[in-house]
Design a protein around this motif. Structure first.
Motif: not given
Length: 209
Positions: A33-37, A40-48, A50-53
């Motif tokens: 489950i951790r790997s799947i999640v 899923a979020f790996a493609s987001l920018p590093a500076d996205a 966190q309070d929204r993600i």
């Protein structure tokens, strides 16, 4: 050399379409489950932010853990889920693989059990004999109403394969597919997912090595 015709398999293999994931039930469930999640979020920018993600990540984890809880009620070996969207719609669907045992059938040929399953009054829907990696089994397709036993909040389309484990009398696998379609188990999206599941089952192979 090991004789494929006389040895019992120790597992199975199933080729997954893109964006489908496997969650093992007996071990490594939380890690999967951790790997799947994470993926899923790996493609987001590093500076996205966190309070929204964070809320979306927690919701995804909650849904995956909920699906695992339902699968464990069926004593599942594996759970498969699609993560992709179709025409912008996240389609609820799943495949649950469970081990089944019929100890009273130890001395009976698997074809006789398949025949019994075909004639069983409890197996409502369209039922037929299928071949899965050279083994004869039974396929049943049906629509389950929301208020039916085993149903959920919405009606669902279900297809299940019941297949004997070769050279291991009394052990069978149940491979159960379920989808809500796009809100109607009889809609075109549900039809498409049923076709996809049947195509996936043509890739099913027993593992002996």
């Amino acid at each position: 050399m090991t004789d494929r015709t006389t040895t019992a398999p120790h597992g199975y293999q199933l080729i997954l379409p893109p964006e489908w994931v496997r969650i093992p039930m007996r071990s490594g469930t939380d890690e999967a489950i951790r790997s799947i999640v994470d993926d899923a979020f790996a493609s987001l920018p590093a500076d996205a932010p966190q309070d929204r993600i964070g809320p979306y990540r927690r919701e995804m984890e909650r849904r995956l853990h909920g699906a695992v809880k339902e699968a464990r009620r069926a004593e599942a070996l594996d759970l498969y889920l699609p993560l992709e969207r179709m025409h912008g719609i996240a389609v609820p669907a799943s495949i649950v693989v469970s081990e089944m045992k019929f100890p009273e059938q130890i001395a009976v040929d698997p074809s006789a059990v398949a025949h019994r399953l075909l004639e069983s009054p409890g197996r409502e829907g369209e039922t037929s004999v299928v071949e899965v990696d050279t083994v004869r089994g039974v396929r049943t397709e049906r629509t389950v109403a929301a208020d039916a036993p085993g149903g959920g909040e919405l009606g669902s389309r279900r297809v299940d394969y019941v297949v004997p484990v070769p050279n291991d009398h009394g052990r069978w696998l149940g491979i159960v597919f379920s989808t809500l379609g796009a809100g109607d188990p009889g809609d075109a999206i549900a039809d498409l997912f049923v076709e996809l599941f049947d195509a996936m089952m043509t890739t099913f192979r027993w593992s002996r090595s």
